[in-house]
Scaffold this motif. Structure first.
Motif, mmCIF file in Angstrom:
data_model
loop_
_atom_site.group_PDB
_atom_site.id
_atom_site.type_symbol
_atom_site.label_atom_id
_atom_site.label_comp_id
_atom_site.label_asym_id
_atom_site.label_seq_id
_atom_site.Cartn_x
_atom_site.Cartn_y
_atom_site.Cartn_z
ATOM 1 N N LEU A 148 32.221 39.519 57.474
ATOM 2 C CA LEU A 148 33.562 39.472 56.903
ATOM 3 C C LEU A 148 33.490 39.056 55.438
ATOM 4 O O LEU A 148 32.854 38.066 55.098
ATOM 5 N N ASN A 149 34.113 39.846 54.586
ATOM 6 C CA ASN A 149 34.187 39.555 53.155
ATOM 7 C C ASN A 149 32.810 39.250 52.551
ATOM 8 O O ASN A 149 32.567 38.150 52.030
ATOM 9 N N PRO A 150 31.899 40.200 52.580
ATOM 10 C CA PRO A 150 30.557 39.957 52.044
ATOM 11 C C PRO A 150 30.567 39.914 50.514
ATOM 12 O O PRO A 150 31.457 40.449 49.866
ATOM 13 N N GLY A 151 29.548 39.250 49.975
ATOM 14 C CA GLY A 151 29.370 39.286 48.527
ATOM 15 C C GLY A 151 29.420 37.915 47.871
ATOM 16 O O GLY A 151 29.548 36.879 48.524
ATOM 17 N N LYS A 152 29.321 37.911 46.555
ATOM 18 C CA LYS A 152 29.267 36.684 45.759
ATOM 19 C C LYS A 152 30.659 36.304 45.273
ATOM 20 O O LYS A 152 31.431 37.161 44.812
ATOM 21 N N LEU A 153 30.978 35.024 45.411
ATOM 22 C CA LEU A 153 32.261 34.514 44.951
ATOM 23 C C LEU A 153 32.401 34.714 43.435
ATOM 24 O O LEU A 153 31.512 34.376 42.666
ATOM 25 N N GLY A 154 33.537 35.285 43.046
ATOM 26 C CA GLY A 154 33.787 35.546 41.631
ATOM 27 C C GLY A 154 33.292 36.891 41.165
ATOM 28 O O GLY A 154 33.551 37.288 40.025
ATOM 29 N N VAL A 155 32.588 37.603 42.047
ATOM 30 C CA VAL A 155 32.105 38.946 41.717
ATOM 31 C C VAL A 155 32.726 39.953 42.691
ATOM 32 O O VAL A 155 33.594 40.742 42.319
ATOM 33 N N PHE B 45 27.195 28.344 50.053
ATOM 34 C CA PHE B 45 28.079 29.399 49.578
ATOM 35 C C PHE B 45 27.392 30.261 48.523
ATOM 36 O O PHE B 45 26.662 29.753 47.667
ATOM 37 N N ASN B 46 27.661 31.542 48.596
ATOM 38 C CA ASN B 46 27.100 32.518 47.676
ATOM 39 C C ASN B 46 27.960 32.519 46.407
ATOM 40 O O ASN B 46 29.005 33.164 46.342
ATOM 41 N N TYR C 48 29.826 27.662 39.292
ATOM 42 C CA TYR C 48 30.904 27.339 40.236
ATOM 43 C C TYR C 48 30.742 25.897 40.747
ATOM 44 O O TYR C 48 29.620 25.458 41.067
ATOM 45 N N THR C 49 31.858 25.136 40.854
ATOM 46 C CA THR C 49 31.765 23.720 41.233
ATOM 47 C C THR C 49 32.722 23.301 42.352
ATOM 48 O O THR C 49 32.754 22.132 42.726
ATOM 49 N N LYS C 50 33.512 24.234 42.898
ATOM 50 C CA LYS C 50 34.529 23.845 43.888
ATOM 51 C C LYS C 50 34.083 24.138 45.325
ATOM 52 O O LYS C 50 34.884 24.526 46.181
ATOM 53 N N SER D 94 22.155 31.349 45.191
ATOM 54 C CA SER D 94 22.205 32.606 44.442
ATOM 55 C C SER D 94 22.381 33.803 45.361
ATOM 56 O O SER D 94 22.864 34.854 44.944
ATOM 57 N N SER D 95 21.988 33.667 46.617
ATOM 58 C CA SER D 95 22.189 34.725 47.616
ATOM 59 C C SER D 95 22.081 34.115 49.000
ATOM 60 O O SER D 95 21.511 33.046 49.178
ATOM 61 N N ILE D 96 22.672 34.820 49.978
ATOM 62 C CA ILE D 96 22.643 34.388 51.385
ATOM 63 C C ILE D 96 22.269 35.607 52.227
ATOM 64 O O ILE D 96 22.682 36.739 51.907
ATOM 65 N N PRO D 97 21.506 35.439 53.290
ATOM 66 C CA PRO D 97 21.103 36.574 54.128
ATOM 67 C C PRO D 97 22.288 37.430 54.553
ATOM 68 O O PRO D 97 23.404 36.931 54.741
#
Length: 359
Positions: free
Chosen positions: A254-261, A304-305, A310-312, A342-345
């Motif tokens: 669900l909702n894959p990818g990097k936060l902010g990207v 978190f990816n 990012y600090t929150k 920087s990444s998550i499986p």
């Protein structure tokens, strides 16, 4: 009136469901005259489809019942390893004479039938050491037996033989004897009720009540995600259960990818909730479908990816922490760690590592 009924534990170990089938007939007999309430529980969690949702008993709760019906497969003329391991944990009860005067009866599921009397006698030996009052089945229900096939009738307790081909097991006759055994045992347990000092700890139908709690909170646990490699959904070491999960929902992330990207904060929070639900679903399997056996959520770690600046992270992880407390109350309050990666499986936006203490 319900408070005057005898509370009887039907405590079983079952490999392939045969002992459980007898247990249901024992329970049917126990409640047949509306003077007793049966509680079927396992001595250890099982992944068998017919058993996986049954609650697992604890040693400490044994003293709460007015009688206990013990059921086990026959292992080489003896009780099963699972039942033996459970009974080996009752040393403290024996030391404190906690089960003295508690009525007990036994039933077993056999293979060929050879050695069943030895196994039943071994069961009796283990329980009489506790000073339990053994209730035999005697000779009853023989008029219902099909004399053309071997049956599991004994004076010590009913058994069922599972090895005969093309014969339903338990047979109709064996089921009838089991029901009669439960009915007779309920009478004895009721007669002896309140004749010995007992703990005041109430018996809770934990499995059913906890499912009701989840229903009231509109929380639906997903199916346990299957491992993608050579590992298990959980590992238990002593009383601790270790779980790692990502945001898998209906077989997809669900909702894959990097936060902010690729994803925003709300999408990551949604993924965090799904991840924590996966954690609780795995935990539910680890405790045999009885989440009331959870003593404490010890530690949650959120990964978190995110981008480097990012600090929150704590705001994101609050979703998982709040869900743990919503489900488990004060037992859900935990220590916590949260950080970015920087990444998550499998490109999940979140991964949660959890440690729980269980009974």
């Amino acid at each position: 009136m319900a408070q005057n009924k005898a509370k009887i534990l039907v405590l079983i170990h079952s490999d392939n469901g045969g002992t459980y089938e007898l247990a249901k007939e024992i329970a049917k007999g126990i409640e047949s005259e509306n003077n007793a309430v049966p509680y079927i529980k396992l001595v250890k969690a099982s992944q068998h489809p017919n058993l996986k949702n049954l609650p697992v008993a604890t040693v400490d709760e044994l003293t709460n019942y007015d009688g206990i019906a013990f059921g086990s497969p026959v292992y080489f003329g003896n009780i099963s390893t699972g039942m033996s391991e459970f009974l080996s944990k009752t040393v403290q009860l024996w030391t404190n004479h906690a089960l003295e005067g508690v009525p007990a009866t036994v039933f077993m599921s056999a293979g060929s039938g050879a050695g069943k009397e030895l196994a039943l006698q071994a069961f009796w030996n283990s329980l009489t050491v506790h000073g339990m009052i053994m209730v035999p089945n005697g000779i009853r229900g023989t008029e219902e037996l099909n004399k053309a096939i071997p049956q599991g009738n004994t004076v010590l307790g009913v058994t069922s033989m599972a090895s005969l081909k093309d014969v339903e097991r338990p047979t109709k006759g064996e089921r009838n004897i089991a029901e009669l055994q439960g009915k007779n045992f309920a009478k004895i347990a009721l007669a002896l009720k309140d004749t010995r000092p007992k703990k005041s700890t109430p018996i809770a139908e934990n499995h059913q009540n906890f499912n009701e709690i989840l229903k009231q909170k509109n929380i639906t646990l997903p199916q346990v995600p299957k491992p993608a490699g050579n590992y298990q959904p959980f590992v238990r070491s002593g009383n601790l259960v270790f779980i790692n999960q990502v945001a898998l929902k209906d077989g997809k992330i669900l909702n894959p990818g990097k936060l902010g990207v690729e994803v925003n904060e709300q999408q990551v929070k949604d993924a965090t909730k799904v991840t924590m639900l996966n954690v609780i679903s795995v935990l539910n399997e680890a405790v045999g479908g009885d989440l009331s056996r959870v003593k404490q959520c010890v530690q949650l770690t959120g990964i978190f990816n995110t981008k480097d600046d990012y600090t929150k992270h704590a705001d994101l992880m609050n979703v998982a922490s709040d869900l743990a407390v919503e489900v488990f109350g004060d037992k859900g309050k935990h220590a916590r760690a949260t950080f970015g990666a920087s990444s998550i499986p499998v490109n999940s936006s979140v991964e949660i590592q959890a440690v729980f203490e269980v009974e």
